[in-house]
Enzyme design. Structure first.
Site, PDB file in Angstrom:
ATOM      1  N   TRP A  11       0.722  -1.065  -0.095  1.00 42.37           N
ATOM      2  CA  TRP A  11      -0.061  -0.090  -0.160  1.00 42.37           C
ATOM      3  C   TRP A  11       0.826   1.319  -0.056  1.00 42.37           C
ATOM      4  O   TRP A  11       0.386   2.467  -0.750  1.00 42.37           O
ATOM      5  CB  TRP A  11      -0.966  -0.037   1.077  1.00 42.37           C
ATOM      6  CG  TRP A  11      -1.931  -1.212   1.102  1.00 42.37           C
ATOM      7  CD1 TRP A  11      -2.336  -2.168   1.906  1.00 42.37           C
ATOM      8  CD2 TRP A  11      -2.770  -1.488   0.037  1.00 42.37           C
ATOM      9  NE1 TRP A  11      -3.061  -3.005   1.331  1.00 42.37           N
ATOM     10  CE2 TRP A  11      -3.467  -2.527   0.361  1.00 42.37           C
ATOM     11  CE3 TRP A  11      -3.288  -0.721  -1.064  1.00 42.37           C
ATOM     12  CZ2 TRP A  11      -4.387  -3.124  -0.693  1.00 42.37           C
ATOM     13  CZ3 TRP A  11      -3.973  -1.265  -1.957  1.00 42.37           C
ATOM     14  CH2 TRP A  11      -4.738  -2.614  -1.843  1.00 42.37           C
ATOM     15  N   LYS A  58     -12.865  -2.186   5.136  1.00 43.38           N
ATOM     16  CA  LYS A  58     -12.113  -3.175   6.323  1.00 43.38           C
ATOM     17  C   LYS A  58     -12.982  -3.245   7.643  1.00 43.38           C
ATOM     18  O   LYS A  58     -13.110  -4.400   8.063  1.00 43.38           O
ATOM     19  CB  LYS A  58     -10.600  -2.732   6.376  1.00 43.38           C
ATOM     20  CG  LYS A  58     -10.156  -2.515   5.163  1.00 43.38           C
ATOM     21  CD  LYS A  58      -9.629  -3.746   4.332  1.00 43.38           C
ATOM     22  CE  LYS A  58      -9.212  -3.399   3.064  1.00 43.38           C
ATOM     23  NZ  LYS A  58      -7.949  -2.787   2.708  1.00 43.38           N
ATOM     24  N   ASP A  70      -2.621   6.366   6.529  1.00 44.68           N
ATOM     25  CA  ASP A  70      -3.434   5.412   5.795  1.00 44.68           C
ATOM     26  C   ASP A  70      -3.696   4.454   6.951  1.00 44.68           C
ATOM     27  O   ASP A  70      -3.053   3.539   7.379  1.00 44.68           O
ATOM     28  CB  ASP A  70      -2.617   4.565   4.649  1.00 44.68           C
ATOM     29  CG  ASP A  70      -3.516   3.616   4.134  1.00 44.68           C
ATOM     30  OD1 ASP A  70      -4.754   3.385   4.499  1.00 44.68           O
ATOM     31  OD2 ASP A  70      -3.226   2.994   3.009  1.00 44.68           O
TER      32      ASP A  70
HETATM   33  C1  LIG Z   1      -7.581  -2.029   1.236  1.00 39.89           C
HETATM   34  C2  LIG Z   1      -6.387  -1.108   1.471  1.00 39.89           C
HETATM   35  C3  LIG Z   1      -6.181   0.053   0.802  1.00 39.89           C
HETATM   36  C4  LIG Z   1      -6.890   0.276  -0.437  1.00 39.89           C
HETATM   37  O1  LIG Z   1      -8.238   0.567  -0.199  1.00 39.89           O
HETATM   38  P1  LIG Z   1      -9.457   0.637  -1.424  1.00 39.89           P
HETATM   39  O2  LIG Z   1     -10.441   1.287  -0.773  1.00 39.89           O
HETATM   40  O3  LIG Z   1      -9.456  -0.627  -2.186  1.00 39.89           O
HETATM   41  O4  LIG Z   1      -8.660   1.886  -2.367  1.00 39.89           O
HETATM   42  C5  LIG Z   1      -5.232   0.995   0.864  1.00 39.89           C
HETATM   43  N1  LIG Z   1      -4.475   0.764   2.077  1.00 39.89           N
HETATM   44  C6  LIG Z   1      -4.587  -0.256   3.047  1.00 39.89           C
HETATM   45  C7  LIG Z   1      -3.652  -0.213   4.203  1.00 39.89           C
HETATM   46  C8  LIG Z   1      -5.718  -1.270   2.685  1.00 39.89           C
HETATM   47  O5  LIG Z   1      -5.776  -2.249   3.708  1.00 39.89           O
END
Ligand SMILES: *Cc1c(COP(=O)(O)O)cnc(C)c1O
Length: 361
Positions: free
Chosen positions: A102, A196, A172
């Site tokens: 990521w 998530k 993030d």
């Molecule tokens: C799943 C995830 C993403 C991507 O998320 P999307 O909503 O599919 O763009 C980015 N960073 C982390 C840490 C993730 O777990």
């Protein structure tokens, strides 16, 4: 029908209470004769839903009026470019701690945008199996970006990093958002894909400190402009109305659960069932990351062979436990144990792991 034990990494399990409440109101929201999906986002009823959801985000993280909450489309992935477009200031470098796929994607967006950046620390040398314990900032950082939980590898920051005053900390938090108490004030910007821990897919929750928001680079394309989105209460265009409604229900569930301390205790108890099965297996199950950096949200492990891993995943599925295959880029097994995964599901997996070892050891 019984629900499966859902260990999917995202979109992921949602609380049963939330699903039932959404179902009860699905056809006719609070007796209004229409679904939330069919409502105008400009109606006073929908405004009440989104306002309460903003308020819940702030209440749960203990944030005041110096923060703005936004619900934006494009997932966490759009934040990879939106953050530097708004805050990679002229003459400064974006600083980033590189801990996996990521953060790599975040770096790739900066490359495409032509924004100068500096990797302040990286765990690539050991295949992202740990969280770097220090970092070196460049001379003139615009901000520091971290990934607080690495969904694919199963590593997690256990503390909120210390950053020198005046340097915004941006995170993030997609895969450990609202999973434990944090020192939220330390962050100038937090973003998380909802799918998530806090809802279905379709929305990124973004929390921005107003003093950073005010500095955003002007003149950006509308949909990528945080100031414009904030000025319009995330309704410059039509937001993901139903997803935001669902996030509201999940946040109410978090508060009814007793807040983040209680949520964390539950997450620790769940993860323990699975990590204990790994640690007491005499090496049959092999954790893939440094023990001190183990994630409470994504538990990664290997078995003695890929054949056994395939058998383990298939047999678990026959026993009602799904979503245990590791990310395609790393292989192995991964159990995601987000907030909404019920305790008995984690217990069942721990027991299954012990039984499987006995029969296939
Ligand atoms: C799943 C995830 C993403 C991507 O998320 P999307 O909503 O599919 O763009 C980015 N960073 C982390 C840490 C993730 O777990």
């Amino acid at each position: 029908m019984e629900r499966v034990h859902n260990f999917n990494a995202g979109p992921a399990v949602l609380p049963e209470e939330v699903m039932r409440e959404a179902q009860a109101d699905f056809f006719s929201y609070k007796g209004m004769g229409l679904s939330v999906m069919e409502m105008s986002h400009r109606s006073k009823e929908y405004q009440a839903i989104i306002d309460e959801t903003y308020a819940a985000v702030k209440r749960i993280y203990g944030l005041g009026d110096d923060y703005e909450v936004l619900f934006l489309q494009g997932g966490a992935s759009m934040q990879f470019l939106m953050v530097p477009m708004n805050f990679a200031f002229e003459g400064k470098e974006v600083n980033i701690i590189h801990t996996g796929v990521w953060s790599k994607k975040a770096i790739d967006e900066m490359k495409k945008l032509g924004k100068p950046y500096h990797v302040a620390a990286s765990s690539e040398d050991r295949k992202f199996s740990y969280i770097p314990k220090g970092f070196e900032l460049s001379d003139n950082p615009s901000y520091l970006h971290i990934t607080t939980n690495n969904t694919i590898y199963g590593t997690e920051w256990k503390t909120d990093p210390d950053v020198p005053a005046g340097i915004p900390l941006i995170a993030d938090m997609s895969s450990n958002f609202m999973s434990k108490p944090i020192d939220a004030q330390r962050y100038s910007l937090i973003y998380a894909g909802a799918q998530k821990n806090v809802g279905p897919s379709g929305t990124a929750v973004v929390i921005i400190k107003k003093d950073l928001l005010e500095q955003a680079i002007p003149g950006l394309p509308s949909m990528l402009d945080y100031q414009l989105m904030a000025k319009n209460g995330s309704m410059y265009n039509t937001p993901a109305t139903f997803t935001i409604y669902m996030i509201g229900l999940v946040l109410k569930w978090v508060e009814d659960f007793g807040g983040l301390e209680k949520v964390e205790q539950n997450n620790i108890a769940k993860a323990k069932y699975i990590y204990d099965a790994i640690d007491s297996s005499g090496g049959y199950y092999r954790g893939t990351v440094d023990a001190e950096d183990r994630s409470l949200m994504n538990i990664t492990f290997r078995l003695p062979s890929e054949e056994l891993e395939a058998k383990f995943i298939a047999e678990a599925a026959r026993n009602g436990m799904i979503g245990l295959k590791g990310h395609r880029s790393v292989g192995g097994c991964r159990a995601s144990t987000y907030n909404s995964l019920p305790l008995p599901a984690a217990h069942a997996l721990g027991e299954f792991m012990r039984n499987f070892q006995q029969q296939n050891g």
